[in-house]
Design a protein around this motif. Structure first.
Motif, PDB file in Angstrom:
ATOM      1  N   MET A   1       1.146  -1.242  -0.219  1.00 22.19           N
ATOM      2  CA  MET A   1       0.541  -0.434   0.200  1.00 22.19           C
ATOM      3  C   MET A   1       0.789   1.130   0.012  1.00 22.19           C
ATOM      4  SD  MET A   1      -3.218  -0.769  -0.317  1.00 22.19           S
ATOM      5  CE  MET A   1      -4.171  -0.030   0.489  1.00 22.19           C
ATOM      6  N   ASP A   2       1.760   1.318   0.012  1.00 25.08           N
ATOM      7  CA  ASP A   2       2.939   2.213  -0.326  1.00 25.08           C
ATOM      8  C   ASP A   2       2.668   3.605  -0.974  1.00 25.08           C
ATOM      9  OD1 ASP A   2       4.818   0.807   1.934  1.00 25.08           O
ATOM     10  OD2 ASP A   2       6.131   1.027   0.955  1.00 25.08           O
ATOM     11  N   ALA A   3       2.195   2.779  -2.491  1.00 24.94           N
ATOM     12  CA  ALA A   3       2.203   4.277  -3.278  1.00 24.94           C
ATOM     13  C   ALA A   3       0.820   4.733  -3.251  1.00 24.94           C
ATOM     14  CB  ALA A   3       2.686   3.396  -4.963  1.00 24.94           C
ATOM     15  N   VAL A   4      -0.089   3.474  -2.997  1.00 27.82           N
ATOM     16  CA  VAL A   4      -1.625   4.574  -2.592  1.00 27.82           C
ATOM     17  C   VAL A   4      -1.157   5.350  -1.281  1.00 27.82           C
ATOM     18  CG1 VAL A   4      -3.775   3.862  -2.209  1.00 27.82           C
ATOM     19  CG2 VAL A   4      -2.118   2.435  -3.298  1.00 27.82           C
ATOM     20  N   TYR A   5      -1.008   4.783  -0.114  1.00 26.01           N
ATOM     21  CA  TYR A   5      -0.813   5.476   0.656  1.00 26.01           C
ATOM     22  C   TYR A   5      -0.709   7.732   0.915  1.00 26.01           C
ATOM     23  CZ  TYR A   5       0.407   7.971   5.540  1.00 26.01           C
ATOM     24  OH  TYR A   5       0.893   8.418   6.413  1.00 26.01           O
TER      25      TYR A   5
ATOM     26  N   ALA B   1      -2.441  13.953  -1.873  1.00 24.21           N
ATOM     27  CA  ALA B   1      -3.522  14.622  -2.956  1.00 24.21           C
ATOM     28  C   ALA B   1      -4.181  15.582  -2.290  1.00 24.21           C
ATOM     29  CB  ALA B   1      -3.845  13.704  -2.816  1.00 24.21           C
ATOM     30  N   SER B   2      -4.403  16.202  -2.830  1.00 23.38           N
ATOM     31  CA  SER B   2      -6.095  17.244  -2.571  1.00 23.38           C
ATOM     32  C   SER B   2      -6.867  17.002  -1.072  1.00 23.38           C
ATOM     33  CB  SER B   2      -6.319  17.737  -3.677  1.00 23.38           C
ATOM     34  OG  SER B   2      -7.371  16.550  -4.040  1.00 23.38           O
ATOM     35  N   HIS B   3      -6.871  15.660  -0.877  1.00 23.28           N
ATOM     36  CA  HIS B   3      -8.009  15.220  -0.179  1.00 23.28           C
ATOM     37  C   HIS B   3      -7.425  14.420   1.191  1.00 23.28           C
ATOM     38  CE1 HIS B   3     -12.063  15.305  -2.265  1.00 23.28           C
ATOM     39  NE2 HIS B   3     -12.621  14.979  -1.596  1.00 23.28           N
ATOM     40  N   GLN B   4      -6.143  14.401   1.681  1.00 21.50           N
ATOM     41  CA  GLN B   4      -5.383  14.338   2.727  1.00 21.50           C
ATOM     42  C   GLN B   4      -5.892  15.637   4.033  1.00 21.50           C
ATOM     43  OE1 GLN B   4      -2.282  16.227   4.244  1.00 21.50           O
ATOM     44  NE2 GLN B   4      -2.720  14.427   5.452  1.00 21.50           N
TER      45      GLN B   4
ATOM     46  N   VAL C   1      -8.021  12.867  -7.495  1.00 20.06           N
ATOM     47  CA  VAL C   1      -8.432  13.810  -6.310  1.00 20.06           C
ATOM     48  C   VAL C   1      -7.935  13.062  -5.030  1.00 20.06           C
ATOM     49  CG1 VAL C   1     -10.228  15.165  -4.758  1.00 20.06           C
ATOM     50  CG2 VAL C   1     -10.132  15.159  -7.471  1.00 20.06           C
ATOM     51  N   ALA C   2      -7.899  11.469  -4.598  1.00 22.78           N
ATOM     52  CA  ALA C   2      -7.878  11.349  -3.121  1.00 22.78           C
ATOM     53  C   ALA C   2      -6.790  10.034  -3.707  1.00 22.78           C
ATOM     54  CB  ALA C   2      -9.054  10.060  -3.333  1.00 22.78           C
ATOM     55  N   HIS C   3      -6.072   9.966  -4.387  1.00 20.48           N
ATOM     56  CA  HIS C   3      -4.941   9.456  -4.429  1.00 20.48           C
ATOM     57  C   HIS C   3      -3.797  10.207  -5.351  1.00 20.48           C
ATOM     58  CE1 HIS C   3      -5.609   6.116  -1.546  1.00 20.48           C
ATOM     59  NE2 HIS C   3      -6.914   5.705  -2.313  1.00 20.48           N
ATOM     60  N   GLY C   4      -3.718  11.145  -6.342  1.00 21.29           N
ATOM     61  CA  GLY C   4      -2.784  11.782  -6.887  1.00 21.29           C
ATOM     62  C   GLY C   4      -2.534  11.239  -7.837  1.00 21.29           C
ATOM     63  N   PRO C   5      -1.207  11.896  -8.569  1.00 20.23           N
ATOM     64  CA  PRO C   5      -1.859  10.980 -10.073  1.00 20.23           C
ATOM     65  C   PRO C   5      -1.153   9.715 -10.128  1.00 20.23           C
ATOM     66  CG  PRO C   5      -0.729  13.437 -10.174  1.00 20.23           C
ATOM     67  CD  PRO C   5      -0.839  12.937  -8.701  1.00 20.23           C
ATOM     68  N   ARG C   6      -1.600   9.307 -10.712  1.00 18.44           N
ATOM     69  CA  ARG C   6      -1.110   7.471 -10.682  1.00 18.44           C
ATOM     70  C   ARG C   6       0.633   7.614 -11.275  1.00 18.44           C
ATOM     71  NH1 ARG C   6      -6.164   3.583 -10.472  1.00 18.44           N
ATOM     72  NH2 ARG C   6      -7.366   4.554  -9.788  1.00 18.44           N
TER      73      ARG C   6
END
Length: 162
Positions: free
Chosen positions: A42-46, A52-55, A139-144
């Protein structure tokens, strides 16, 4: 006959207690996003969420679980067992994607938090057959695929191809 059953139940309780203690089980009952990042896949997702903007406003459970108490912990239990099973069996999908049931939960939470904005779009038609995150993916996790920090997991469960 009753003594072996009692001894067996006590032994089972002791083993479960040790497993729950050593796994720091109670951290998964809370809302701390670092608990979701305990699993290194989950490192990259976290990392994406953290930048990201929702953090500042939403943690993992705010989007990925229902907000009512019993449904929230039911979803957490089912998801947790799925994650443990997949990790134990060595099947980690690349890339990680939300299941359809989770997508519906995320959509409901988008609308719950942004109800006023959503009602102003398309004359208040909130059910257009599309998910909010189809257009608002970053929005939630930033650019992939972009690592913001200088380190990434390059091991067996890496999300990137070597």
């Amino acid at each position: 006959m009753k003594v072996p059953v009692i001894v067996g139940l006590l032994a089972l309780a002791a083993v479960l207690g040790v497993l729950l203690y050593t796994s720091n089980f109670t951290v998964y009952l809370g809302n701390d996003p670092t608990a979701c990042n305990n699993c290194h896949v989950m490192d990259a997702v976290y990392e994406g969420w953290f930048h990201a903007s929702h953090q500042p406003w939403a943690a993992c459970n705010d989007c990925h679980t229902p907000h009512a108490l019993i449904p929230k912990y039911f979803v957490k239990a089912v998801s947790g067992m799925n994650h443990v099973t997949m990790f134990t069996l060595g099947y980690i999908p690349e890339p990680l994607r939300a299941k359809e049931s989770t997508r519906r939960i995320i959509q409901a939470n988008c609308i719950r938090c942004h109800e006023e904005a959503v009602s102003a779009i398309a004359d208040g038609q909130m059910d257009s057959g599309r998910y909010c995150f189809e257009c608002h993916r970053d929005v939630a996790h930033g650019p992939r695929g972009i690592s913001i920090l200088p380190y990434q997991d390059k091991g067996r469960w890496s999300l990137q191809k070597p």
